[in-house]
Design a protein around this motif. Structure first.
Motif, mmCIF file in Angstrom:
data_model
loop_
_atom_site.group_PDB
_atom_site.id
_atom_site.type_symbol
_atom_site.label_atom_id
_atom_site.label_comp_id
_atom_site.label_asym_id
_atom_site.label_seq_id
_atom_site.Cartn_x
_atom_site.Cartn_y
_atom_site.Cartn_z
ATOM 1 N N SER A 97 118.403 -11.582 22.540
ATOM 2 C CA SER A 97 118.002 -10.172 22.588
ATOM 3 C C SER A 97 117.017 -9.835 21.480
ATOM 4 O O SER A 97 115.990 -9.182 21.718
ATOM 5 C CB SER A 97 119.235 -9.274 22.484
ATOM 6 N N VAL B 152 114.190 -3.871 30.394
ATOM 7 C CA VAL B 152 115.304 -3.299 31.156
ATOM 8 C C VAL B 152 116.608 -4.006 30.808
ATOM 9 O O VAL B 152 117.660 -3.370 30.647
ATOM 10 C CB VAL B 152 115.015 -3.403 32.668
ATOM 11 N N PHE B 153 116.547 -5.322 30.659
ATOM 12 C CA PHE B 153 117.736 -6.092 30.280
ATOM 13 C C PHE B 153 118.264 -5.667 28.907
ATOM 14 O O PHE B 153 119.472 -5.458 28.714
ATOM 15 C CB PHE B 153 117.392 -7.585 30.271
ATOM 16 N N LEU C 224 122.986 0.044 26.220
ATOM 17 C CA LEU C 224 123.806 1.094 26.826
ATOM 18 C C LEU C 224 125.235 0.621 27.045
ATOM 19 O O LEU C 224 126.199 1.361 26.807
ATOM 20 C CB LEU C 224 123.180 1.539 28.152
ATOM 21 N N THR C 225 125.373 -0.619 27.489
ATOM 22 C CA THR C 225 126.718 -1.173 27.676
ATOM 23 C C THR C 225 127.471 -1.239 26.361
ATOM 24 O O THR C 225 128.654 -0.883 26.272
ATOM 25 C CB THR C 225 126.634 -2.578 28.297
ATOM 26 N N SER D 240 119.833 -2.227 29.050
ATOM 27 C CA SER D 240 121.150 -2.325 29.690
ATOM 28 C C SER D 240 122.197 -2.831 28.706
ATOM 29 O O SER D 240 123.326 -2.313 28.661
ATOM 30 C CB SER D 240 121.076 -3.252 30.907
ATOM 31 N N CYS D 241 121.816 -3.829 27.908
ATOM 32 C CA CYS D 241 122.746 -4.352 26.908
ATOM 33 C C CYS D 241 123.104 -3.295 25.874
ATOM 34 O O CYS D 241 124.270 -3.147 25.486
ATOM 35 C CB CYS D 241 122.140 -5.578 26.220
#
Length: 546
Positions: free
Chosen positions: A98, A21-22, A28-29, A25-26
């Protein structure tokens, strides 16, 4: 194996899901907020000869970012532009964290897909086709056990300049299992006086040595015809005939006959399967707020595959998931396999077929029990979708390893020989050592057989299919085999380990002892030391041109 890990370490799986999920999120951001203005020269410069190696000559991140955007050789081979994210979007710390997390997640997803979906379909197919235990062991079950290595090998050979990764990952994994896993087994059960079958062991070692000799000849010649590639692949058929001629089978506790000369499938039924809602029970508790919260936290990695891959068994059956799988699988197949030029039209056809199949399934299947009719269809769909997921994950894993090699300045073939090989062999290490220690009188026999028969399948079938597909693409011309010549060292030490095992076991009346184990571990330690010295430039491995 992965399902057992999930049951034993549910919180580790939750951590993996939160990491996923992290990372999403990265991404998509980065996509919607940070990187809205790509440079106009993005991927315009054709630089296929040098790839992306020139980035090592640059000093600051801004220059490296411009280089990544303007060179075709830096384009990702997968779905995620790793180099672009690392140099142009993320900070160095976030980039390393990441990519490291994503590497772990890809290993887990590939192993879990093979264990809980691919092997499930293969076991079901072997039963419905009424295959004998020996036939199932040397075909479907061994394919399930070696799926990660086989898919990674095929994907790497189909890419440009990545054949080294596939070759080294298969050889590295086979070397690791045959030396390190057997070595640990020898050290751990050395005082038990466990004996193994002489006939089956000699067959396994001789066939593996033969396949390595043939592979050496292929690399030395430097080119391969389609018929030569198929001849290399036929070694496994010879091995199958030997297994059929010399069957040695034992009855396992769960009633499935496993041939001890063939690799054991990583899938095993257990009572901690998916419940009707699709969540795994945690710590044996099916109710309560905490248990439901844990189930929800497991969904990010679990749900996409469960929605597209049908599981046809009593303990894992769910009608909503079955309907969704036949509805979404045609769309997923189109998105994965179809070219961009015809994707829109193919999506329309795939969506129509999926909706029709979903309506038919909703009206015909039961909520409480899996279907008894058309079972071959459901198992075949599970097999195809498992292959699709494994293909996507293997492709992404190879792409990430190539990118990490560029970022770290390490040859990607060396990453395939170590990181990829170790990651794909962890399951064999845990399963085979556990089998030897706790499998009773036949535990060492099954563990040792799997530790040699598995590498036979991965080496002959994994590399044989990869070489055959590559030679088919260039037919009638020969396929040029360009690999790092240091692979001779890997194969040479691999053969030394096999000969050591053959000599020690035959000399000591097939007793698995610490002398066998310590010798194999020492051989692999020498190999690893050479590779580490090569990384730091302390040793240059020179092989004369043949």
């Amino acid at each position: 194996m992965a399902d057992q890990f999930c049951s034993k370490y549910p919180y580790a799986i939750i951590l993996l899901n939160l990491s996923f999920v992290f990372l999403v999120s990265c991404l998509l951001t980065a996509h919607f907020w940070i990187d809205r203005n790509p440079t106009s020269d993005h991927y315009k410069t054709a630089d296929t000869e040098t790839g992306c190696k020139g980035i090592q000559m640059l000093e600051n991140r801004q220059e490296k970012c411009s280089y990544v955007k303007s060179h075709e050789g830096c384009k990702s081979r997968g779905y995620i532009p790793y180099l672009h994210l690392f140099y142009c979007t993320f900070s160095p710390v976030l980039g390393y964290v990441s990519l490291s997390l994503w590497l772990v997640l890809l290993f887990y997803l590939l192993a879990d897909t093979a264990s809980n979906y691919f092997c499930h379909s293969l076991v079901g197919l072997s039963e419905i086709l009424k295959l004998s235990p020996t036939a199932a062991g040397i075909s479907l079950l061994s394919l399930g056990n070696g799926a990660p290595d086989v898919f990674a090998s095929i994907i790497s050979f189909t890419g440009d300049g990545t054949a080294d990764i596939g070759l080294n990952s298969v050889l590295g994994g086979a070397f690791f299992v045959s030396c390190v896993v057997v070595g640990i087994i020898g050290v751990s059960v050395g005082n038990d006086g466990a004996r193994i079958s002489r006939r089956g062991f000699i067959i396994n070692v001789v066939v593996l040595l033969l396949s390595l000799v043939c592979l050496l000849l292929i690399i030395a010649v430097g080119e391969l015809s389609l018929w030569a590639a198929l001849s290399f692949l036929s070694i496994y058929f010879m091995y199958a005939l030997l297994v059929f001629a010399c069957p040695e089978a034992k009855q396992s506790e769960n009633g499935l006959m496993h041939d001890v000369e063939a690799p054991l499938c990583c899938y095993m039924d257990n009572d901690d399967g998916d419940d009707a809602a699709g969540c795994r029970p945690n710590d044996g508790k099916k109710g309560g707020v905490v248990s439901k919260m844990l189930c929800i936290l497991e969904l990010p990695l679990y749900l996409p595959r469960r929605l597209t891959i049908p599981l046809v068994s009593e303990d894992k059956w769910s009608k909503p998931f079955a309907v969704s799988s036949v509805t979404l699988s045609p769309i997923a197949l189109v998105l994965t396999w179809n070219s961009n030029s015809t994707k829109l039209r193919a999506l329309e056809i795939g969506g129509s077929v999926g909706i029709a199949c979903g309506i038919l399934a909703f009206c015909t299947i039961q909520r409480s029990n899996p279907p008894r009719k058309c079972l071959l269809f459901w198992l075949s769909e599970g097999f195809i979708m498992s292959v699709t997921w494994a293909y996507v994950l293997a492709q992404e894993l190879i792409s990430l390893l190539v990118s990490l090699g560029i970022i770290l300045g390490i040859d990607e073939s060396l990453l395939g020989l170590t990181v990829l090989a170790w990651g794909n062999s962890v399951g064999d290490l845990v399963a085979n050592v556990t089998m030897a220690q706790k499998g009773g009188p036949d535990g060492a026999q099954i563990a040792i057989s799997g530790s040699f028969a598995g590498p036979i399948f991965n080496t002959v079938v994994g590399l044989g299919l990869s070489l055959s597909f590559s030679a088919w693409k260039t037919y009638p011309a020969s396929y040029a085999v360009y690999v790092d010549k240091s692979v001779f060292v890997t194969i040479g030490l691999f053969m030394v380990g096999l000969i050591w095992a053959l000599l020690m076991l035959t000399k000591r009346k097939m007793v698995v002892d610490k002398c066998l184990g310590s010798g194999l571990l020492a051989i692999y330690l020498c190999f690893l030391s050479l590779q580490i010295a090569r990384i730091f430039g302390l040793v240059e491995i020179l092989v004369p041109n043949l």
